[in-house]
Design a protein around this motif. Structure first.
Motif, PDB file in Angstrom:
ATOM      1  N   ILE A 150       0.833  -1.207   0.000  1.00  0.00           N
ATOM      2  CA  ILE A 150       0.000   0.000   0.000  1.00  0.00           C
ATOM      3  C   ILE A 150       0.869   1.259   0.000  1.00  0.00           C
ATOM      4  O   ILE A 150       0.570   2.252  -0.687  1.00  0.00           O
ATOM      5  N   THR A 151       1.973   1.229   0.748  1.00  0.00           N
ATOM      6  CA  THR A 151       2.889   2.376   0.778  1.00  0.00           C
ATOM      7  C   THR A 151       3.471   2.633  -0.612  1.00  0.00           C
ATOM      8  O   THR A 151       3.611   3.781  -1.044  1.00  0.00           O
ATOM      9  N   ALA A 152       3.791   1.545  -1.307  1.00  0.00           N
ATOM     10  CA  ALA A 152       4.339   1.678  -2.665  1.00  0.00           C
ATOM     11  C   ALA A 152       3.285   2.248  -3.614  1.00  0.00           C
ATOM     12  O   ALA A 152       3.587   3.123  -4.443  1.00  0.00           O
ATOM     13  N   ILE A 153       2.047   1.767  -3.510  1.00  0.00           N
ATOM     14  CA  ILE A 153       0.956   2.262  -4.357  1.00  0.00           C
ATOM     15  C   ILE A 153       0.727   3.759  -4.093  1.00  0.00           C
ATOM     16  O   ILE A 153       0.489   4.547  -5.018  1.00  0.00           O
ATOM     17  N   ALA A 159      -2.456  10.310  -7.170  1.00  0.00           N
ATOM     18  CA  ALA A 159      -3.653  11.059  -7.573  1.00  0.00           C
ATOM     19  C   ALA A 159      -4.876  10.169  -7.786  1.00  0.00           C
ATOM     20  O   ALA A 159      -5.990  10.677  -7.932  1.00  0.00           O
ATOM     21  N   LYS A 160      -4.685   8.859  -7.784  1.00  0.00           N
ATOM     22  CA  LYS A 160      -5.825   7.966  -8.039  1.00  0.00           C
ATOM     23  C   LYS A 160      -6.725   7.852  -6.809  1.00  0.00           C
ATOM     24  O   LYS A 160      -6.243   7.850  -5.672  1.00  0.00           O
ATOM     25  N   SER A 163     -10.844   4.174  -3.838  1.00  0.00           N
ATOM     26  CA  SER A 163     -12.004   3.319  -4.079  1.00  0.00           C
ATOM     27  C   SER A 163     -12.065   2.805  -5.509  1.00  0.00           C
ATOM     28  O   SER A 163     -12.628   1.738  -5.772  1.00  0.00           O
ATOM     29  N   ALA A 164     -11.487   3.547  -6.443  1.00  0.00           N
ATOM     30  CA  ALA A 164     -11.518   3.155  -7.855  1.00  0.00           C
ATOM     31  C   ALA A 164     -10.276   2.361  -8.251  1.00  0.00           C
ATOM     32  O   ALA A 164     -10.093   2.054  -9.429  1.00  0.00           O
ATOM     33  N   ASN A 165      -9.449   2.017  -7.266  1.00  0.00           N
ATOM     34  CA  ASN A 165      -8.178   1.359  -7.561  1.00  0.00           C
ATOM     35  C   ASN A 165      -7.981   0.133  -6.669  1.00  0.00           C
ATOM     36  O   ASN A 165      -7.091   0.099  -5.828  1.00  0.00           O
ATOM     37  N   PRO A 166      -8.834  -0.903  -6.835  1.00  0.00           N
ATOM     38  CA  PRO A 166      -8.731  -2.102  -5.996  1.00  0.00           C
ATOM     39  C   PRO A 166      -7.349  -2.760  -6.107  1.00  0.00           C
ATOM     40  O   PRO A 166      -6.755  -2.767  -7.199  1.00  0.00           O
ATOM     41  N   GLN A 167      -6.889  -3.300  -5.018  1.00  0.00           N
ATOM     42  CA  GLN A 167      -5.578  -3.946  -4.982  1.00  0.00           C
ATOM     43  C   GLN A 167      -5.713  -5.439  -4.661  1.00  0.00           C
ATOM     44  O   GLN A 167      -6.770  -5.923  -4.260  1.00  0.00           O
ATOM     45  N   PHE A 168      -4.630  -6.161  -4.886  1.00  0.00           N
ATOM     46  CA  PHE A 168      -4.520  -7.583  -4.550  1.00  0.00           C
ATOM     47  C   PHE A 168      -5.528  -8.457  -5.306  1.00  0.00           C
ATOM     48  O   PHE A 168      -5.855  -9.560  -4.858  1.00  0.00           O
ATOM     49  N   LYS A 188     -11.374   9.682  -1.120  1.00  0.00           N
ATOM     50  CA  LYS A 188      -9.955   9.912  -0.838  1.00  0.00           C
ATOM     51  C   LYS A 188      -9.065   9.381  -1.958  1.00  0.00           C
ATOM     52  O   LYS A 188      -9.370   8.383  -2.606  1.00  0.00           O
ATOM     53  N   ARG A 189      -7.941  10.077  -2.136  1.00  0.00           N
ATOM     54  CA  ARG A 189      -6.926   9.636  -3.075  1.00  0.00           C
ATOM     55  C   ARG A 189      -5.775   9.003  -2.282  1.00  0.00           C
ATOM     56  O   ARG A 189      -5.656   9.206  -1.080  1.00  0.00           O
ATOM     57  N   TRP A 190      -4.947   8.253  -3.005  1.00  0.00           N
ATOM     58  CA  TRP A 190      -3.874   7.540  -2.311  1.00  0.00           C
ATOM     59  C   TRP A 190      -2.957   8.504  -1.546  1.00  0.00           C
ATOM     60  O   TRP A 190      -2.469   8.161  -0.468  1.00  0.00           O
ATOM     61  N   SER A 191      -2.750   9.682  -2.080  1.00  0.00           N
ATOM     62  CA  SER A 191      -1.859  10.638  -1.410  1.00  0.00           C
ATOM     63  C   SER A 191      -2.422  11.131  -0.084  1.00  0.00           C
ATOM     64  O   SER A 191      -1.686  11.644   0.770  1.00  0.00           O
ATOM     65  N   GLU A 192      -3.732  10.958   0.110  1.00  0.00           N
ATOM     66  CA  GLU A 192      -4.393  11.487   1.302  1.00  0.00           C
ATOM     67  C   GLU A 192      -4.586  10.456   2.417  1.00  0.00           C
ATOM     68  O   GLU A 192      -5.012  10.821   3.513  1.00  0.00           O
ATOM     69  N   ILE A 193      -4.290   9.210   2.133  1.00  0.00           N
ATOM     70  CA  ILE A 193      -4.531   8.185   3.148  1.00  0.00           C
ATOM     71  C   ILE A 193      -3.464   8.262   4.245  1.00  0.00           C
ATOM     72  O   ILE A 193      -2.275   8.420   3.971  1.00  0.00           O
ATOM     73  N   SER A 194      -3.913   8.204   5.487  1.00  0.00           N
ATOM     74  CA  SER A 194      -2.984   8.311   6.623  1.00  0.00           C
ATOM     75  C   SER A 194      -2.477   6.932   7.036  1.00  0.00           C
ATOM     76  O   SER A 194      -3.038   5.898   6.648  1.00  0.00           O
ATOM     77  N   ASN A 195      -1.431   6.912   7.839  1.00  0.00           N
ATOM     78  CA  ASN A 195      -0.894   5.651   8.344  1.00  0.00           C
ATOM     79  C   ASN A 195      -1.933   4.918   9.199  1.00  0.00           C
ATOM     80  O   ASN A 195      -2.033   3.694   9.167  1.00  0.00           O
TER      81      ASN A 195
END
Length: 281
Positions: A150-153, A159-160, A163-168, A188-195
């Motif tokens: 997730i950190t790498a993504i 900017a993605k 919710s529109a970018n399912p993983q695994f 939320k976008r990936w840049s906005e997700i907190s630890n």
């Protein structure tokens, strides 16, 4: 060869005065005598009672290979969704089982769940099918590996929308459900997700805990564990060590396997061995 149809047996006993010592009594109260007897009745409490009366030990029969009733709001709107390789275990100390898991209208099913029910049949019975299970929806991917991914993504596609970018390889609806249950906004976008949010998502996906409230309804289980104690059978011939001339095959014995045809193979193999031994004798 005489084949009797629609002629239920009501009793089995041993007549030591008769060379053909096994006597089977049918519902017409007619007696049939045999020198050899192969018991291949499957799971049958009446038959187990007869065998116990003749001296055999019967391991307590319990349902095996059943689905789990889980009335959990997190999965109630997702019937039909599945993951190809998940991991599930019975808490607190059950052994993890891997494989596909299917979300149903009543809870969880699929090969991994059925495998769990086989290995933990006695544990489930002891708690009256009220228990907790832990599910890792990503199989053997650990929490640490999840956070690393997730950190790498987050760095690669900031900017993605999450919710529109399912993983695994997770289905979109299932991914969105995990986000919702982890209290992560669909905007939320990936840049906005907190630890903290990443940790909550990790826990929701890699270590979800569900309350089990029952199993498949009676008669929907696939097989039964329990039956004639295996130590009392010579598996080279399937002959009883307690009663010479009596043989066993199939699920009347305390044998049950996981999914994949093992219970069919048990029936076929043990009947073949018994038939060969009876023919030679």
């Amino acid at each position: 060869v005489k084949i009797y149809l629609d002629n239920p047996i009501t009793a089995i006993y041993i007549d030591k005065s008769n060379q053909k010592k096994f006597c089977l009594v049918d519902e017409k109260e007619e007696k049939h005598f045999f020198d050899k007897l192969l018991v291949a009745t499957g799971s049958n409490r009446k038959v187990w009672g007869w065998l116990e009366a003749l001296g055999h030990t019967i391991e307590k029969p319990l349902p095996s290979l059943f689905t789990l009733h889980i009335p959990d709001s997190r999965i109630k709107d997702l019937p039909g969704l599945s993951v190809p390789n998940a991991e599930i275990r019975l808490l607190p100390k059950g052994k993890p089982q891997q494989g596909p898991i299917l979300i149903t209208h009543w809870g969880l099913s699929g090969p991994a769940v059925l495998r769990l029910s086989a290995w933990e049949a006695k544990s489930f019975a002891e708690c009256d099918y009220k228990a907790k299970v832990k599910v890792n929806w990503l199989g053997q991917i650990t929490g640490e590996e999840f956070i690393s991914r997730i950190t790498a993504i987050k760095q690669e596609t900031p900017a993605k929308k999450i919710s529109a970018n399912p993983q695994f390889g997770l289905a979109s609806r299932l991914w969105e459900s995990f986000l919702r249950n982890a209290n992560i906004s669909s905007e939320k976008r990936w840049s906005e997700i907190s630890n903290a949010e990443i940790n909550r998502l990790r826990d929701e996906i890699c270590s979800s805990i569900y309350e089990v409230d029952g199993k498949s309804i009676f008669k929907e289980e696939f097989v039964t564990c329990g039956g004639v104690n295996r130590k009392e059978i010579d598996f080279r011939t399937m002959e009883s060590k307690i009663i010479p001339g009596m043989y066993f095959a199939g699920e009347v014995i305390d044998i049950d396997g996981i999914t994949g045809g093992f219970n069919f193979q048990n029936a076929w193999t043990t009947s073949w061995i018994a038939a060969e031994a009876i023919a030679v004798d």
